[in-house]
Each structure stands twice: as structure tokens, then as C-alpha cells.
Write a protein that holds these residues in place. Structure first.
Motif, PDB file in Angstrom:
ATOM      1  N   PHE A   7       0.894  -1.162   0.000  1.00 10.37           N
ATOM      2  CA  PHE A   7       0.000   0.000   0.000  1.00 10.37           C
ATOM      3  C   PHE A   7       0.936   1.217   0.000  1.00 10.37           C
ATOM      4  CE2 PHE A   7      -2.961   2.683   2.860  1.00 10.37           C
ATOM      5  CZ  PHE A   7      -3.667   3.185   1.760  1.00 10.37           C
ATOM      6  N   SER A   8       0.893   2.017  -1.066  1.00  6.94           N
ATOM      7  CA  SER A   8       1.922   3.040  -1.274  1.00  6.94           C
ATOM      8  C   SER A   8       2.132   4.013  -0.118  1.00  6.94           C
ATOM      9  CB  SER A   8       1.646   3.803  -2.571  1.00  6.94           C
ATOM     10  OG  SER A   8       2.041   3.002  -3.659  1.00  6.94           O
ATOM     11  N   PRO A   9       1.067   4.496   0.567  1.00  8.84           N
ATOM     12  CA  PRO A   9       1.345   5.444   1.659  1.00  8.84           C
ATOM     13  C   PRO A   9       1.907   4.785   2.919  1.00  8.84           C
ATOM     14  CG  PRO A   9      -0.956   5.592   0.904  1.00  8.84           C
ATOM     15  CD  PRO A   9      -0.378   4.343   0.326  1.00  8.84           C
ATOM     16  N   SER A  10       2.002   3.452   2.958  1.00  9.46           N
ATOM     17  CA  SER A  10       2.479   2.753   4.153  1.00  9.46           C
ATOM     18  C   SER A  10       3.997   2.803   4.246  1.00  9.46           C
ATOM     19  CB  SER A  10       2.019   1.284   4.090  1.00  9.46           C
ATOM     20  OG  SER A  10       2.911   0.458   4.806  1.00  9.46           O
ATOM     21  N   GLY A  11       4.479   3.234   5.384  1.00 14.93           N
ATOM     22  CA  GLY A  11       5.917   3.257   5.605  1.00 14.93           C
ATOM     23  C   GLY A  11       6.510   1.860   5.595  1.00 14.93           C
ATOM     24  N   ASN A  12       5.804   0.894   6.171  1.00 11.27           N
ATOM     25  CA  ASN A  12       6.302  -0.488   6.149  1.00 11.27           C
ATOM     26  C   ASN A  12       6.516  -0.964   4.715  1.00 11.27           C
ATOM     27  OD1 ASN A  12       6.494  -1.067   8.928  1.00 11.27           O
ATOM     28  ND2 ASN A  12       4.290  -1.436   9.081  1.00 11.27           N
ATOM     29  N   ALA A 109      -0.198   6.935  15.006  1.00 16.48           N
ATOM     30  CA  ALA A 109      -0.653   8.336  15.117  1.00 16.48           C
ATOM     31  C   ALA A 109      -0.846   8.926  13.715  1.00 16.48           C
ATOM     32  CB  ALA A 109       0.366   9.167  15.909  1.00 16.48           C
ATOM     33  N   ARG A 110       0.099   8.651  12.826  1.00 14.61           N
ATOM     34  CA  ARG A 110      -0.012   9.153  11.438  1.00 14.61           C
ATOM     35  C   ARG A 110      -1.223   8.555  10.744  1.00 14.61           C
ATOM     36  NH1 ARG A 110       2.249   6.800   6.552  1.00 14.61           N
ATOM     37  NH2 ARG A 110       2.428   8.373   4.917  1.00 14.61           N
ATOM     38  N   PHE A 111      -1.437   7.257  10.908  1.00 16.35           N
ATOM     39  CA  PHE A 111      -2.569   6.596  10.247  1.00 16.35           C
ATOM     40  C   PHE A 111      -3.888   7.214  10.729  1.00 16.35           C
ATOM     41  CE2 PHE A 111      -5.938   3.443  10.063  1.00 16.35           C
ATOM     42  CZ  PHE A 111      -5.910   3.098   8.713  1.00 16.35           C
ATOM     43  N   ILE A 112      -4.002   7.391  12.041  1.00 16.60           N
ATOM     44  CA  ILE A 112      -5.248   7.940  12.582  1.00 16.60           C
ATOM     45  C   ILE A 112      -5.494   9.351  12.025  1.00 16.60           C
ATOM     46  CG2 ILE A 112      -6.331   8.802  14.710  1.00 16.60           C
ATOM     47  CD1 ILE A 112      -5.055   6.344  16.139  1.00 16.60           C
ATOM     48  N   ALA A 136      10.230   7.111  21.890  1.00 18.95           N
ATOM     49  CA  ALA A 136      11.037   6.389  20.893  1.00 18.95           C
ATOM     50  C   ALA A 136      12.020   7.328  20.212  1.00 18.95           C
ATOM     51  CB  ALA A 136      10.124   5.721  19.868  1.00 18.95           C
ATOM     52  N   LEU A 137      11.561   8.518  19.876  1.00 12.93           N
ATOM     53  CA  LEU A 137      12.437   9.464  19.180  1.00 12.93           C
ATOM     54  C   LEU A 137      13.593   9.903  20.073  1.00 12.93           C
ATOM     55  CD1 LEU A 137       9.699  11.552  17.335  1.00 12.93           C
ATOM     56  CD2 LEU A 137      11.286   9.905  16.300  1.00 12.93           C
ATOM     57  N   ARG A 138      13.347  10.011  21.374  1.00 14.19           N
ATOM     58  CA  ARG A 138      14.441  10.367  22.287  1.00 14.19           C
ATOM     59  C   ARG A 138      15.522   9.284  22.305  1.00 14.19           C
ATOM     60  NH1 ARG A 138      10.422  13.134  25.325  1.00 14.19           N
ATOM     61  NH2 ARG A 138       9.751  11.219  26.303  1.00 14.19           N
ATOM     62  N   VAL A 139      15.092   8.015  22.247  1.00 12.72           N
ATOM     63  CA  VAL A 139      16.070   6.915  22.202  1.00 12.72           C
ATOM     64  C   VAL A 139      16.898   6.997  20.916  1.00 12.72           C
ATOM     65  CG1 VAL A 139      16.322   4.397  22.093  1.00 12.72           C
ATOM     66  CG2 VAL A 139      14.690   5.415  23.696  1.00 12.72           C
ATOM     67  N   MET A 140      16.237   7.286  19.805  1.00  6.68           N
ATOM     68  CA  MET A 140      16.958   7.434  18.531  1.00  6.68           C
ATOM     69  C   MET A 140      17.927   8.628  18.572  1.00  6.68           C
ATOM     70  SD  MET A 140      13.880   6.785  15.780  1.00  6.68           S
ATOM     71  CE  MET A 140      14.935   7.147  14.359  1.00  6.68           C
ATOM     72  N   GLU A 141      17.437   9.747  19.094  1.00  4.30           N
ATOM     73  CA  GLU A 141      18.256  10.969  19.149  1.00  4.30           C
ATOM     74  C   GLU A 141      19.542  10.714  19.938  1.00  4.30           C
ATOM     75  OE1 GLU A 141      17.813  13.723  17.563  1.00  4.30           O
ATOM     76  OE2 GLU A 141      18.958  15.260  18.634  1.00  4.30           O
ATOM     77  N   ARG A 142      19.387  10.004  21.044  1.00  4.52           N
ATOM     78  CA  ARG A 142      20.550   9.718  21.880  1.00  4.52           C
ATOM     79  C   ARG A 142      21.577   8.861  21.136  1.00  4.52           C
ATOM     80  NH1 ARG A 142      20.437   7.768  28.149  1.00  4.52           N
ATOM     81  NH2 ARG A 142      22.377   6.587  28.069  1.00  4.52           N
ATOM     82  N   HIS A 143      21.095   7.854  20.393  1.00  4.26           N
ATOM     83  CA  HIS A 143      22.014   7.033  19.595  1.00  4.26           C
ATOM     84  C   HIS A 143      22.725   7.881  18.541  1.00  4.26           C
ATOM     85  CE1 HIS A 143      23.546   3.537  17.400  1.00  4.26           C
ATOM     86  NE2 HIS A 143      23.146   4.156  16.298  1.00  4.26           N
ATOM     87  N   ALA A 169       6.807  11.491  10.748  1.00  5.31           N
ATOM     88  CA  ALA A 169       6.189  11.598  12.076  1.00  5.31           C
ATOM     89  C   ALA A 169       5.308  12.842  12.200  1.00  5.31           C
ATOM     90  CB  ALA A 169       7.273  11.578  13.163  1.00  5.31           C
ATOM     91  N   PRO A 170       5.701  13.988  11.599  1.00  2.00           N
ATOM     92  CA  PRO A 170       4.836  15.177  11.727  1.00  2.00           C
ATOM     93  C   PRO A 170       3.429  14.968  11.158  1.00  2.00           C
ATOM     94  CG  PRO A 170       7.055  15.851  11.100  1.00  2.00           C
ATOM     95  CD  PRO A 170       7.014  14.341  11.007  1.00  2.00           C
ATOM     96  N   HIS A 171       3.232  14.017  10.225  1.00  2.00           N
ATOM     97  CA  HIS A 171       1.872  13.720   9.751  1.00  2.00           C
ATOM     98  C   HIS A 171       0.955  13.318  10.907  1.00  2.00           C
ATOM     99  CE1 HIS A 171       3.241  12.546   5.385  1.00  2.00           C
ATOM    100  NE2 HIS A 171       3.312  13.835   5.609  1.00  2.00           N
ATOM    101  N   GLY A 172       1.542  12.734  11.935  1.00  2.00           N
ATOM    102  CA  GLY A 172       0.753  12.296  13.085  1.00  2.00           C
ATOM    103  C   GLY A 172       0.777  13.302  14.229  1.00  2.00           C
ATOM    104  N   GLY A 173       1.277  14.507  13.933  1.00  2.00           N
ATOM    105  CA  GLY A 173       1.327  15.532  14.974  1.00  2.00           C
ATOM    106  C   GLY A 173       2.505  15.342  15.913  1.00  2.00           C
TER     107      GLY A 173
END
Lengths: 213, 213
Positions: A7-12, A109-112, A136-143, A169-173
């Protein structure tokens, strides 16, 4: 030729499209709109009883599901999957983090916001989903403060997996403003050889996303 | 010696204990009770910013997190991880299924029943969690109708991953009665060489489980 049901809009699904493009592999894309039940038909469920996209189908009919498993299969014996066992394990670790601690919040969040009606009761979940997204983003930022990539020493499967929903991610606010290292990493991913962007949401989805802001 | 930080009643942690036993590997178990905040101390978060167990720590201080990534690392170059790339991808696919479509329902229902107070508002989620648990078990049952294992032709990492919470699904009020193939597979897993059972819940947790039935 290998077929990808997605499904084209799906990130997966975009994960698979992106890596196939970077590997310069030919494939057939079979658009499969999971938002209107295309993964719940008897024909689809016969191939993937879990009823999800993406799904990879080989010429001989063999099927592989789960986006991150598909990435590992496609990247096997290429520079996109580390040859070193420890680095490969770390890449896998980030891919399991993506599916357990990131996608269920950032992607949902983006899907909703983009693919459910403005009066959906699921919108009540958004504050909690956004809070967990930032965890989750904080864990990524730290890495990323100490490492340029998630796949060992160079760009690869774990970056493909995490890029998919992080950059939208901003699509989901979920704002990326607090994460300068993530924003720099997104720019680096977009500059990798053979990069292809994720298709934009259609006008209806974009309208709902804008209205959710 | 390798250290494993784990919470004994956790299925994710038991995966690591089980495979280490089957590999006859020496290790040090560091009991880390995530139900009372032991994964949220500054010391723990310095090692694993995502604040979860299990965590593997090597002698030289290197750390690996995410139960299924730890399994892949431990099983690398052993019969517990298929040498064939396609079979390895299928095993990974089941491990991602476990973390995305199984554990968030089967394990969470069990956790709520055994490790939250009888008046926890989280108990309102149980009907939905049990419904999704059965969705996952149906997918497993269908696979096992045609295949003895989830890790290619023999027992391995994907079986370890799926066994952990499946065999204790009844703790969360998820009956295995409708799934004869799953029950037979559980018996086969329990008969594999070096198998060690998961520690039983303590009396308080067992009491809450019994009261939730």
C-alpha cells in the motif's frame, strides 16, 4: 519477477520499495490498499494469513512477510546488512525496536490523522500515542548523538526501517523540532545512492492530516 | 562472563535463558524487576536507554538489547539459526510477527492479569487483547497444521521466541483449547534437548491470575 504487494502510503511498504531501488533490483509492485480491505480477501489471506502488507512473492510462489524480515532477506550478502555478527545483531535490535517501540506509536498516530474520519473515536488515543512516539524518538536521538547510522558503521537495513515512519512523524502531529540529530540523519538517508522518496499522501489524506495539526 | 539482565517471570527474558541453556553457555543472571522500576534507574538507562529487559552485556561492556535480536546473536552459526538465507528470513519473519502481532496481546493480557491490581483500569483492555491474541494463535495454528516448527526444518530461534508467551497464554485468560497443533508443538518444544521451564509466577501473581480466570 519478484512481486511486492504493498500500500503506497504505508511506511512499512516503502521500506521494501526503497531498498529494492537502492539494490537496483527489478520488481513488480502490486498496489494493495489495506485501508479498504484488500489484505482481507480470501485470495490474499491464502498467501498471508496475518492479512498485512508488505508481502514479497517470488517467481516460484514462495512468500515472505514482515517488512523487516523482507529487508534482511533482500540485503543478505550486500553492504546493506553488516557481515559482522555483532553489528548485524545491533541492526536487528534496532529493527525490533522499530516494530515494538516506534511503529505502534509513530505510524499509528499518522494513520489515525490521515486515514480515519475526523470524528473517529481512535483520535482519543492520539495524546498517548504522541507521548510514546517522543519516547522512541528520544532513544533514537541519543544514539545518533554518537553514531551516524543505525546499521553498524554504514547506512543499511536498520536505517531503512527507522527512516520509513520517522521522517513522516509530523503527519501524526509528532514534531521533529526537538531532535536535531534525527533531522540530520534524515538528510543523510535522503542523500544515499538510489534513494527514492515515499509517495505523498493523496489529497484526502493530506487534508485530514492538515486538519489534525 | 556474559551477563543477562532479566525479570524471571517475563517471557521475553525467558527466551534468552532457554536458548543459553540449550547452547550450554555459562552466564550470569542479574534479576532486574521491571515491575518495580529496576529498568528505569539512571544506571540501567545508561546501558539501555529504552529501559527494557532482557539486556545482554558482554565482558567488555558491550550491550545488546531486544530479546529476539539477542536470540539471533546467540544462535549465530549454530543449528538454532538456519544457515539457509530463505529459511533464516522466514524465522525472522515469525520473530517480527511475535513482537508485533502476538506479544503485545498475549503477553500484555498475561501481565495485566498477574501483575496489576484487581481494580486496575488496564483490565478494561482485556477483551480486546484476548480477541487479538486469538487472531495471532489462529495464524500459528494454521502454520503448525503443515509444519512442525517455525524455524525452517528444525527447532530454533523462532520457536524459542514464540514458545515464551504462547505456552502461558492461559495466564491471561487466553485458552489454548481450540489449538491442538499449538498444544502438540508446545509438547515438542518441551522435549527439546536442554529445555528449561519458565519460572512459575510467584504466589501473589498466581493468586491474581487465578482470580482473573
Amino acid at each position: 519477477m519478484t512481486s511486492v504487494y504493498g500500500f503506497s502510503p504505508s511506511g512499512n511498504c516503502h521500506k521494501v520499495r526503497l531498498l529494492l531501488a537502492q539494490l537496483r533490483r527489478e520488481y513488480r509492485w502490486v498496489e494493495t490498499d489495506s485501508s479498504i480491505g484488500a489484505t482481507r480477501t480470501p485470495e490474499y489471506l491464502a498467501k498471508n494469513p496475518n492479512g498485512k502488507v508488505p508481502m514479497l512473492e517470488l517467481d516460484d510462489g514462495r512468500v515472505l512477510v514482515e517488512s523487516n524480515a523482507i529487508l534482511c532477506w533482500l540485503a543478505d550478502a550486500t553492504p546493506y546488512l553488516p557481515a559482522d555478527a555483532w553489528q548485524r545483531a545491533q541492526a536487528l535490535s534496532w529493527m525490533f525496536f522499530e516494530q515494538y517501540s516506534h511503529e505502534p506509536y509513530v505510524a499509528v498516530a499518522r494513520f489515525i490523522c490521515g486515514w480515519t474520519p475526523a470524528d473517529s473515536p481512535r483520535r482519543d488515543d492520539l495524546p498517548r500515542l504522541r507521548e510514546r512516539s517522543h519516547d522512541a524518538l528520544r532513544v533514537m536521538e541519543r544514539h545518533l548523538a554518537a553514531h551516524p547510522w543505525f546499521t553498524g558503521g554504514q547506512y543499511g537495513v536498520a536505517d531503512v526501517a527507522l527512516f520509513a515512519y520517522t521522517h513522516v512523524a509530523p503527519h501524526g502531529g509528532v514534531s521533529l523540532d526537538p531532535y536535531p540529530h534525527i533531522r540530520d540523519w534524515i538528510t543523510r538517508v535522503q542523500a544515499t545512492p538510489g534513494f527514492v522518496p515515499m509517495p505523498a499522501p493523496d489529497a484526502a489524506a493530506q487534508g485530514r492530516i492538515d486538519a489534525s495539526a
